[in-house]
Design a protein around this motif. Structure first.
Motif, PDB file in Angstrom:
ATOM      1  N   ASP A  49      35.322  92.141  68.077  1.00  0.00           N
ATOM      2  CA  ASP A  49      36.440  91.190  68.153  1.00  0.00           C
ATOM      3  C   ASP A  49      37.071  91.195  69.538  1.00  0.00           C
ATOM      4  O   ASP A  49      37.503  90.136  70.035  1.00  0.00           O
ATOM      5  CB  ASP A  49      37.497  91.551  67.094  1.00  0.00           C
ATOM      6  CG  ASP A  49      36.988  91.315  65.679  1.00  0.00           C
ATOM      7  OD1 ASP A  49      36.027  90.535  65.511  1.00  0.00           O
ATOM      8  OD2 ASP A  49      37.548  91.927  64.743  1.00  0.00           O
ATOM      9  N   TRP A  50      37.123  92.352  70.183  1.00  0.00           N
ATOM     10  CA  TRP A  50      37.692  92.444  71.531  1.00  0.00           C
ATOM     11  C   TRP A  50      36.838  91.671  72.537  1.00  0.00           C
ATOM     12  O   TRP A  50      37.367  90.942  73.378  1.00  0.00           O
ATOM     13  CB  TRP A  50      37.805  93.905  71.941  1.00  0.00           C
ATOM     14  CG  TRP A  50      38.392  94.114  73.296  1.00  0.00           C
ATOM     15  CD1 TRP A  50      39.715  94.181  73.634  1.00  0.00           C
ATOM     16  CD2 TRP A  50      37.670  94.274  74.529  1.00  0.00           C
ATOM     17  NE1 TRP A  50      39.869  94.373  74.980  1.00  0.00           N
ATOM     18  CE2 TRP A  50      38.621  94.444  75.557  1.00  0.00           C
ATOM     19  CE3 TRP A  50      36.321  94.292  74.840  1.00  0.00           C
ATOM     20  CZ2 TRP A  50      38.260  94.618  76.883  1.00  0.00           C
ATOM     21  CZ3 TRP A  50      35.948  94.467  76.168  1.00  0.00           C
ATOM     22  CH2 TRP A  50      36.904  94.635  77.171  1.00  0.00           C
ATOM     23  N   ILE A  51      35.501  91.811  72.433  1.00  0.00           N
ATOM     24  CA  ILE A  51      34.621  91.047  73.334  1.00  0.00           C
ATOM     25  C   ILE A  51      34.787  89.560  73.097  1.00  0.00           C
ATOM     26  O   ILE A  51      34.916  88.768  74.049  1.00  0.00           O
ATOM     27  CB  ILE A  51      33.148  91.469  73.133  1.00  0.00           C
ATOM     28  CG1 ILE A  51      32.935  92.928  73.537  1.00  0.00           C
ATOM     29  CG2 ILE A  51      32.214  90.569  73.944  1.00  0.00           C
ATOM     30  CD1 ILE A  51      31.521  93.431  73.300  1.00  0.00           C
ATOM     31  N   LEU A  52      34.797  89.143  71.831  1.00  0.00           N
ATOM     32  CA  LEU A  52      34.941  87.710  71.525  1.00  0.00           C
ATOM     33  C   LEU A  52      36.280  87.178  72.029  1.00  0.00           C
ATOM     34  O   LEU A  52      36.382  86.025  72.461  1.00  0.00           O
ATOM     35  CB  LEU A  52      34.811  87.490  70.015  1.00  0.00           C
ATOM     36  CG  LEU A  52      33.418  87.742  69.416  1.00  0.00           C
ATOM     37  CD1 LEU A  52      33.463  87.599  67.904  1.00  0.00           C
ATOM     38  CD2 LEU A  52      32.402  86.779  70.018  1.00  0.00           C
ATOM     39  N   GLY A  53      37.312  88.009  71.985  1.00  0.00           N
ATOM     40  CA  GLY A  53      38.613  87.579  72.500  1.00  0.00           C
ATOM     41  C   GLY A  53      38.601  87.361  74.003  1.00  0.00           C
ATOM     42  O   GLY A  53      39.330  86.504  74.528  1.00  0.00           O
ATOM     43  N   ARG A  54      37.774  88.110  74.733  1.00  0.00           N
ATOM     44  CA  ARG A  54      37.685  87.956  76.190  1.00  0.00           C
ATOM     45  C   ARG A  54      36.829  86.766  76.612  1.00  0.00           C
ATOM     46  O   ARG A  54      36.967  86.259  77.718  1.00  0.00           O
ATOM     47  CB  ARG A  54      37.107  89.230  76.826  1.00  0.00           C
ATOM     48  CG  ARG A  54      37.994  90.478  76.680  1.00  0.00           C
ATOM     49  CD  ARG A  54      39.316  90.280  77.427  1.00  0.00           C
ATOM     50  NE  ARG A  54      40.211  91.419  77.289  1.00  0.00           N
ATOM     51  CZ  ARG A  54      41.023  91.627  76.279  1.00  0.00           C
ATOM     52  NH1 ARG A  54      41.042  90.761  75.267  1.00  0.00           N
ATOM     53  NH2 ARG A  54      41.829  92.679  76.240  1.00  0.00           N
ATOM     54  N   VAL A  55      35.912  86.318  75.718  1.00  0.00           N
ATOM     55  CA  VAL A  55      34.984  85.245  76.103  1.00  0.00           C
ATOM     56  C   VAL A  55      35.249  83.948  75.358  1.00  0.00           C
ATOM     57  O   VAL A  55      34.451  83.009  75.448  1.00  0.00           O
ATOM     58  CB  VAL A  55      33.530  85.691  75.862  1.00  0.00           C
ATOM     59  CG1 VAL A  55      33.217  86.965  76.633  1.00  0.00           C
ATOM     60  CG2 VAL A  55      33.244  85.894  74.375  1.00  0.00           C
ATOM     61  N   GLY A  56      36.311  83.873  74.637  1.00  0.00           N
ATOM     62  CA  GLY A  56      36.641  82.626  73.960  1.00  0.00           C
ATOM     63  C   GLY A  56      35.950  82.432  72.631  1.00  0.00           C
ATOM     64  O   GLY A  56      35.862  81.301  72.127  1.00  0.00           O
ATOM     65  N   GLY A  57      35.396  83.512  72.046  1.00  0.00           N
ATOM     66  CA  GLY A  57      34.819  83.423  70.707  1.00  0.00           C
ATOM     67  C   GLY A  57      33.407  82.916  70.627  1.00  0.00           C
ATOM     68  O   GLY A  57      32.950  82.551  69.540  1.00  0.00           O
ATOM     69  N   HIS A  58      32.682  82.852  71.738  1.00  0.00           N
ATOM     70  CA  HIS A  58      31.307  82.344  71.730  1.00  0.00           C
ATOM     71  C   HIS A  58      30.334  83.498  71.949  1.00  0.00           C
ATOM     72  O   HIS A  58      29.994  83.847  73.082  1.00  0.00           O
ATOM     73  CB  HIS A  58      31.118  81.276  72.802  1.00  0.00           C
ATOM     74  CG  HIS A  58      32.061  80.123  72.666  1.00  0.00           C
ATOM     75  ND1 HIS A  58      31.966  79.197  71.652  1.00  0.00           N
ATOM     76  CD2 HIS A  58      33.147  79.764  73.407  1.00  0.00           C
ATOM     77  CE1 HIS A  58      32.938  78.296  71.767  1.00  0.00           C
ATOM     78  NE2 HIS A  58      33.672  78.623  72.828  1.00  0.00           N
TER      79      HIS A  58
END
Length: 416
Positions: A49-58
């Protein structure tokens, strides 16, 4: 083959037994964030979830680099749709020199190095993909079978040592000490004194029960009733107690080994169910049938190939296969010096599997036998000649996999 969208973000994960360090970069190499997460179900969920939050969910726009090619971290990332790449630890060490010529190393730096490596040199990393569930199960059972075999050999050597102490004539039978019938024979005649008291009919009944035809009861008792060695008081009792414990463990191992063999046979039957492509048959099933048709490929070799080399087999990558199996030579050339040595950085189970594959192929395949003899005549050692035979067999296997055809010995002989 899976088609991914153009990556716009790059993440590196320095994994550990307790926690995982993560770093995310954009296409320019600028850090978008870094953090550490504990190794648990909740922690891995927070990491993703932290990675997705940094990349806009893609998730499909993120390339992730990690050292290990398997495990819960990799499985979690693949399940969420990330492009996951693995890197060899030696390669990571070289990439680390970009940031620290002095060789400094820590988790934060390694996560950054991994992210930058997959950003600038993705061709140096190996892309991972979800495995067929049957292949995952086959890999585990294949490793279990190898572990059980190794443990049986270790216990058999300990058993031999104890018998040598007080009962050397038992070893003169030349039987496999870990076999069930040998253990049963020892329980019937645990000491030289017991061998003198036992009746031939009891031994004959034991041999018949275990379907042993190469020994006769009279000849067995003749060997066991030979003059015993002289030992100190208490040695027979102590050694007998030790052998009894070893025999019980070997009996259990034999049961587990049989169960593992049956499970391997079932799984390989699923992956090699048909010689012709069937409706709905997976690629792994077709690959299993093709590899099983090759000379020298038995249950153990096939299980090792399908489980430990599933990715290069899936991509028909001959160069990767020969490196993993240890048959690709390594050339060291500098100035006027040129030296060719055996590759050591390979997968141990694949090295063992290809050795036995080529050894049996030399016995059963005329083309492999001719190649082996020609290499031996040129002065090559037994091991080097077998590695060259295995190299050819891997090339043939890849060609068959690409063409989707089974092995045809007449075609091979005609081509030669």
């Amino acid at each position: 083959m899976t088609v991914h969208s153009q990556p716009a973000f790059f993440a590196g994960i320095d994994w550990g037994s307790q926690s995982h360090q993560v770093c995310v970069l954009n296409t320019d190499g600028a850090p978008l964030g870094e953090d550490k997460f504990e190794h648990s179900g909740r922690g891995l969920g927070q990491l993703i979830d932290w990675i997705l939050g940094r990349v806009g969910g893609h998730a499909d726009q993120v390339r992730v680099a990690i050292e290990t090619p398997h495990g819960p971290v990799v499985d979690s990332l693949l399940d969420r749709g990330f492009q996951v790449h693995s890197i060899n630890p030696k390669q990571l060490d070289r990439f680390r020199d970009r940031f620290s010529p002095a060789g400094a190393k820590d988790d934060r730096r390694d996560a950054h190095v991994l992210a930058d490596a997959v950003r600038t040199d993705p061709h140096c990393l190996r892309e991972l993909s979800p495995l067929d569930p049957t292949v995952v199960e086959l890999r585990e059972w294949s490793r279990v079978a190898d572990e059980l075999t190794a443990e049986r050999h270790r216990l058999a050597q300990r058993l031999r040592e104890q018998l040598w102490r007080y009962y050397p004539q038992f070893l003169e039978l030349g039987a496999e000490l870990s076999a069930n019938w040998t253990l049963a024979l020892w329980k019937l005649t645990p000491t030289p004194a017991a061998a003198r008291r036992v009746r031939p009919s009891s031994v004959a009944k034991l041999l018949k029960k275990h379907r042993i035809r190469r020994f006769q009861a009279e000849s067995v008792l003749t060997v066991l009733r030979a003059d015993p060695v002289t030992v100190a008081p208490g040695v027979v009792e102590a050694a007998t107690a030790h052998v009894r414990l070893l025999a019980e463990r070997l009996t259990l191992l034999n049961q587990q080994a049989r169960a593992a063999d049956h499970k391997l046979a079932d799984l390989l039957g699923i992956l090699s169910a048909s010689e012709e492509p069937a409706q709905g048959q997976s690629r792994e099933q077709r690959d299993g049938a093709i590899l099983a048709s090759l000379p020298g490929v038995g249950r153990t070799v096939l299980a090792a190939l399908l489980s430990e080399a599933s990715a290069p087999l899936h991509s028909r990558d001959y160069q990767a296969l020969r490196c993993l199996c240890g048959v690709a030579p390594v050339t060291h050339r500098s100035g006027k010096s040129r030296r060719v040595v055996r590759r050591r950085a390979s997968q141990p189970r694949l090295i063992n599997a290809t050795y036995h594959w080529s050894r049996v192929a030399v016995q059963r395949d005329p083309v492999s036998r001719a190649k082996y003899r020609a290499l031996r005549a040129r002065g090559h050692t037994h091991g080097r000649a077998l590695r060259s035979v295995a190299d050819r067999l891997l090339a043939v296997a890849c060609a068959m996999l690409r063409a989707g055809t089974l092995f045809d010995p007449q075609h091979a002989t005609a081509s030669r």
